[in-house]
Scaffold this active site. Structure first.
Site, mmCIF file in Angstrom:
data_model
loop_
_atom_site.group_PDB
_atom_site.id
_atom_site.type_symbol
_atom_site.label_atom_id
_atom_site.label_comp_id
_atom_site.label_asym_id
_atom_site.label_seq_id
_atom_site.Cartn_x
_atom_site.Cartn_y
_atom_site.Cartn_z
ATOM 1 N N ASP A 1 0.822 -1.220 0.000
ATOM 2 C CA ASP A 1 0.000 0.000 0.000
ATOM 3 C C ASP A 1 0.856 1.270 0.000
ATOM 4 O OD1 ASP A 1 0.641 -0.860 2.702
ATOM 5 O OD2 ASP A 1 -0.690 0.717 3.434
ATOM 6 N N HIS B 1 7.876 -1.048 12.442
ATOM 7 C CA HIS B 1 6.750 -1.546 11.624
ATOM 8 C C HIS B 1 7.306 -2.557 10.617
ATOM 9 C CE1 HIS B 1 3.056 -1.352 9.252
ATOM 10 N NE2 HIS B 1 3.734 -0.957 8.198
HETATM 11 FE FE FE Z 1 0.729 1.234 5.298
HETATM 12 ZN ZN ZN Z 2 3.095 -0.492 6.166
#
Ligand code: FE
Ligand code: ZN
Length: 255
Positions: A60, A114
């Site tokens: 994304d 992340h």
């Molecule tokens: Fe994202």
């Molecule tokens: Zn991400």
């Protein structure tokens, strides 16, 4: 002349940003969830894309790149550490490295957590930082690859930037983040008043990003592991900041 910053919603809840230097005509886009909104914004303003800066490898944030480059060829920059799983890079960068954009300096910050290899792009002259899925409005990215300790170090790096810095993050997750924040930091009056503002913005369908770092420092529980009120609420008065952060992150995962 100051840089122009444009916030563009993309996909279901992503954001991508254009930054334009009127002096040199340079225009960068930060992450490419999909090509169409970026292409439309460039055309509407008559800007020529010169740069693409990628923060991390998730679909994304990169999947629109081939379509975008087909219509708007540009130099693609991303983390050397992630070159093996990012789209083809024209420039590979590492933590602390700087490069120029128009008349400005761009500093690369490793903000792993992340993902490992996630970078932020910081423009000190304009006080703007593109954080994508590291620091978010009242939140932070889920720990898919890195450890809580690593994310705490990354967020601490961002927290140390000048308080007036504009934080351009990657998703409209603010309503959920706000509801969670109120459960760990219920006595924070700045948080309750920011929550009201966020609710009004979302009721109009308006973005809650970018945000200002000083507001994140005051209301984002993921930056507030040292706060006595949060520590007391969690019963973690003697824990390290990284341990308190890890507990807050774990609670959010199950929220
Ligand atoms: Fe994202
Ligand atoms: Zn991400």
């Amino acid at each position: 002349m100051p840089l122009e910053l444009v916030t563009l919603p993309a996909l279901a809840d992503n954001y991508t940003y254009l930054v334009h230097d009127p002096q040199s005509g340079s225009t960068a886009v930060i992450d490419v969830p999909e090509a169409a909104p970026i292409s439309a914004a460039l055309t509407a303003r008559g800007w020529t894309l010169t740069d693409v800066w990628l923060t991390h490898h998730h679909y994304d944030h990169v999947d629109g790149l081939p379509d975008l480059l087909a219509r708007h060829p540009a130099q693609v920059t991303g983390a050397a550490a992630d070159a093996h799983r990012l789209p083809a890079l024209d420039r590979q960068v590492t933590d602390g490295e700087t490069f120029s954009f128009g008349g400005e300096v761009v500093q690369v910050l490793d903000v792993s957590g992340h993902t490992v290899g996630h970078v932020a792009f910081y423009l000190p002259d304009s006080a703007i930082v593109f954080t994508a899925d590291s620091l978010m409005a009242m939140g932070c990215g889920r720990l898919f690859e890195g450890t809580a300790e690593q994310m705490w170090q990354s967020l601490s790096k961002l927290a140390a930037l000048p308080a007036e810095t504009t934080v351009c993050s990657g998703h409209e997750y603010t309503t959920g983040n706000m509801k969670f924040a109120l459960t760990v930091d219920p006595g924070n009056l700045l948080l309750t008043s920011r929550a009201d503002e966020v609710s009004k913005l979302r009721a109009k369908g308006a973005p809650t990003v970018p945000s200002i770092l000083s507001d994140e420092l005051a209301t984002n529980p993921f930056l507030r592991a040292a706060d006595p009120g949060i520590r007391a609420h969690l019963g973690m008065e003697t824990a390290s900041d990284a341990e308190v952060f890890a507990e807050i992150r774990a609670r959010k995962d199950n929220f």
